[in-house]
Design a protein around this motif. Structure first.
Motif, PDB file in Angstrom:
ATOM      1  N   SER A   3      38.431  45.465  38.024  1.00 57.51           N
ATOM      2  CA  SER A   3      39.719  45.378  38.697  1.00 57.51           C
ATOM      3  C   SER A   3      40.767  45.180  37.618  1.00 57.51           C
ATOM      4  O   SER A   3      40.639  44.293  36.782  1.00 57.51           O
ATOM      5  CB  SER A   3      39.753  44.183  39.663  1.00 57.51           C
ATOM      6  OG  SER A   3      38.876  44.386  40.735  1.00 57.51           O
ATOM      7  N   ILE A   4      41.784  46.020  37.635  1.00 58.36           N
ATOM      8  CA  ILE A   4      42.886  45.910  36.683  1.00 58.36           C
ATOM      9  C   ILE A   4      44.122  45.519  37.471  1.00 58.36           C
ATOM     10  O   ILE A   4      44.438  46.143  38.484  1.00 58.36           O
ATOM     11  CB  ILE A   4      43.124  47.244  35.947  1.00 58.36           C
ATOM     12  CG1 ILE A   4      41.880  47.648  35.163  1.00 58.36           C
ATOM     13  CG2 ILE A   4      44.345  47.146  35.034  1.00 58.36           C
ATOM     14  CD1 ILE A   4      41.950  49.040  34.546  1.00 58.36           C
ATOM     15  N   CYS A   5      44.812  44.486  37.029  1.00 59.69           N
ATOM     16  CA  CYS A   5      46.021  44.038  37.707  1.00 59.69           C
ATOM     17  C   CYS A   5      47.197  44.136  36.743  1.00 59.69           C
ATOM     18  O   CYS A   5      47.169  43.552  35.664  1.00 59.69           O
ATOM     19  CB  CYS A   5      45.853  42.609  38.210  1.00 59.69           C
ATOM     20  SG  CYS A   5      47.265  42.074  39.192  1.00 59.69           S
ATOM     21  N   ILE A   6      48.207  44.882  37.151  1.00 62.83           N
ATOM     22  CA  ILE A   6      49.403  45.067  36.337  1.00 62.83           C
ATOM     23  C   ILE A   6      50.547  44.288  36.977  1.00 62.83           C
ATOM     24  O   ILE A   6      51.017  44.644  38.060  1.00 62.83           O
ATOM     25  CB  ILE A   6      49.775  46.559  36.234  1.00 62.83           C
ATOM     26  CG1 ILE A   6      48.625  47.341  35.618  1.00 62.83           C
ATOM     27  CG2 ILE A   6      51.063  46.738  35.434  1.00 62.83           C
ATOM     28  CD1 ILE A   6      48.788  48.832  35.688  1.00 62.83           C
ATOM     29  N   ILE A  37      43.117  49.634  40.536  1.00 64.73           N
ATOM     30  CA  ILE A  37      44.259  49.214  39.739  1.00 64.73           C
ATOM     31  C   ILE A  37      45.287  48.620  40.701  1.00 64.73           C
ATOM     32  O   ILE A  37      45.863  49.335  41.527  1.00 64.73           O
ATOM     33  CB  ILE A  37      44.854  50.390  38.948  1.00 64.73           C
ATOM     34  CG1 ILE A  37      43.785  51.000  38.044  1.00 64.73           C
ATOM     35  CG2 ILE A  37      46.070  49.926  38.138  1.00 64.73           C
ATOM     36  CD1 ILE A  37      44.192  52.299  37.372  1.00 64.73           C
ATOM     37  N   TYR A  38      45.467  47.313  40.595  1.00 61.59           N
ATOM     38  CA  TYR A  38      46.393  46.591  41.463  1.00 61.59           C
ATOM     39  C   TYR A  38      47.735  46.466  40.755  1.00 61.59           C
ATOM     40  O   TYR A  38      47.812  45.920  39.660  1.00 61.59           O
ATOM     41  CB  TYR A  38      45.868  45.187  41.773  1.00 61.59           C
ATOM     42  CG  TYR A  38      44.567  45.187  42.510  1.00 61.59           C
ATOM     43  CD1 TYR A  38      44.537  45.197  43.900  1.00 61.59           C
ATOM     44  CD2 TYR A  38      43.360  45.199  41.821  1.00 61.59           C
ATOM     45  CE1 TYR A  38      43.329  45.216  44.584  1.00 61.59           C
ATOM     46  CE2 TYR A  38      42.150  45.214  42.501  1.00 61.59           C
ATOM     47  CZ  TYR A  38      42.144  45.224  43.874  1.00 61.59           C
ATOM     48  OH  TYR A  38      40.948  45.246  44.544  1.00 61.59           O
ATOM     49  N   GLY A  39      48.767  46.974  41.381  1.00 61.51           N
ATOM     50  CA  GLY A  39      50.114  46.766  40.879  1.00 61.51           C
ATOM     51  C   GLY A  39      50.729  45.599  41.625  1.00 61.51           C
ATOM     52  O   GLY A  39      50.618  45.511  42.844  1.00 61.51           O
ATOM     53  N   TYR A  40      51.337  44.684  40.890  1.00 59.82           N
ATOM     54  CA  TYR A  40      51.960  43.510  41.498  1.00 59.82           C
ATOM     55  C   TYR A  40      53.382  43.398  40.977  1.00 59.82           C
ATOM     56  O   TYR A  40      53.617  43.470  39.765  1.00 59.82           O
ATOM     57  CB  TYR A  40      51.166  42.246  41.145  1.00 59.82           C
ATOM     58  CG  TYR A  40      51.696  40.979  41.772  1.00 59.82           C
ATOM     59  CD1 TYR A  40      51.213  40.546  42.991  1.00 59.82           C
ATOM     60  CD2 TYR A  40      52.669  40.218  41.137  1.00 59.82           C
ATOM     61  CE1 TYR A  40      51.688  39.370  43.578  1.00 59.82           C
ATOM     62  CE2 TYR A  40      53.153  39.050  41.711  1.00 59.82           C
ATOM     63  CZ  TYR A  40      52.657  38.625  42.931  1.00 59.82           C
ATOM     64  OH  TYR A  40      53.134  37.472  43.502  1.00 59.82           O
ATOM     65  N   VAL A 109      32.070  41.824  38.904  1.00 62.56           N
ATOM     66  CA  VAL A 109      33.297  42.585  38.708  1.00 62.56           C
ATOM     67  C   VAL A 109      34.096  41.933  37.580  1.00 62.56           C
ATOM     68  O   VAL A 109      34.301  40.734  37.573  1.00 62.56           O
ATOM     69  CB  VAL A 109      34.136  42.615  40.005  1.00 62.56           C
ATOM     70  CG1 VAL A 109      35.459  43.313  39.780  1.00 62.56           C
ATOM     71  CG2 VAL A 109      33.351  43.289  41.119  1.00 62.56           C
ATOM     72  N   GLY A 110      34.527  42.759  36.630  1.00 59.16           N
ATOM     73  CA  GLY A 110      35.391  42.260  35.578  1.00 59.16           C
ATOM     74  C   GLY A 110      36.840  42.447  35.976  1.00 59.16           C
ATOM     75  O   GLY A 110      37.176  43.388  36.694  1.00 59.16           O
ATOM     76  N   ARG A 111      37.674  41.524  35.529  1.00 62.68           N
ATOM     77  CA  ARG A 111      39.103  41.622  35.830  1.00 62.68           C
ATOM     78  C   ARG A 111      39.899  41.670  34.538  1.00 62.68           C
ATOM     79  O   ARG A 111      39.647  40.908  33.611  1.00 62.68           O
ATOM     80  CB  ARG A 111      39.584  40.429  36.651  1.00 62.68           C
ATOM     81  CG  ARG A 111      39.091  40.436  38.066  1.00 62.68           C
ATOM     82  CD  ARG A 111      39.663  39.262  38.825  1.00 62.68           C
ATOM     83  NE  ARG A 111      39.248  39.285  40.229  1.00 62.68           N
ATOM     84  CZ  ARG A 111      39.514  38.320  41.076  1.00 62.68           C
ATOM     85  NH1 ARG A 111      40.192  37.247  40.693  1.00 62.68           N
ATOM     86  NH2 ARG A 111      39.101  38.405  42.324  1.00 62.68           N
ATOM     87  N   LEU A 112      40.879  42.569  34.527  1.00 64.67           N
ATOM     88  CA  LEU A 112      41.793  42.684  33.397  1.00 64.67           C
ATOM     89  C   LEU A 112      43.205  42.521  33.937  1.00 64.67           C
ATOM     90  O   LEU A 112      43.570  43.175  34.913  1.00 64.67           O
ATOM     91  CB  LEU A 112      41.646  44.058  32.729  1.00 64.67           C
ATOM     92  CG  LEU A 112      42.603  44.295  31.592  1.00 64.67           C
ATOM     93  CD1 LEU A 112      41.828  44.339  30.280  1.00 64.67           C
ATOM     94  CD2 LEU A 112      43.340  45.591  31.787  1.00 64.67           C
TER      95      LEU A 112
END
Length: 118
Positions: A3-6, A37-40, A109-112
């Protein structure tokens, strides 16, 4: 999976640099199609509005590398969550959404997290 969070996803840096860079990684198969890819950001926006905002920047980069056929697959991985940076409610909502999505995987799950903030 990952999971990538921007954070700052609605800003210029994200749409002009961050998302196109992730698209390149995806196009070169360095990012799995199961990645989300989560955009915040603070702006009110739907997932679809984010995708349409990103599309012209991805098309521009994809044309250079002849990877136009991968844009839709990449955009389908992108979701948007709105919230404030100075209040916990938005972060709690983001966490709940991420945990719900990540629950479908039997592997860890890895998170970035990436901060595209001023």
């Amino acid at each position: 999976t990952t999971s990538i969070c921007i954070f700052g996803a609605s800003g210029d840096l994200a749409k002009k640099k961050t998302y196109p860079a992730l698209f390149h990684l995806f196009s070169d198969e360095w990012i799995s199609p199961s990645t989300v890819i989560y955009g915040y950001a603070r702006s009110q926006m739907t997932d679809e509005a984010l995708r349409e905002k990103l599309r012209p920047f991805l098309e521009k980069e994809a044309k250079k590398r002849k990877t136009e056929n991968k844009i839709d697959a990449f955009l389908s991985m992108c979701v948007y969550v709105s919230g404030q940076y100075n209040q916990p409610d938005g972060f709690v909502n983001l966490t709940q959404i991420m945990e719900k999505d990540e629950a479908q995987f039997s592997l860890p799950v890895g998170r970035l997290f990436y901060l595209a903030l001023p």
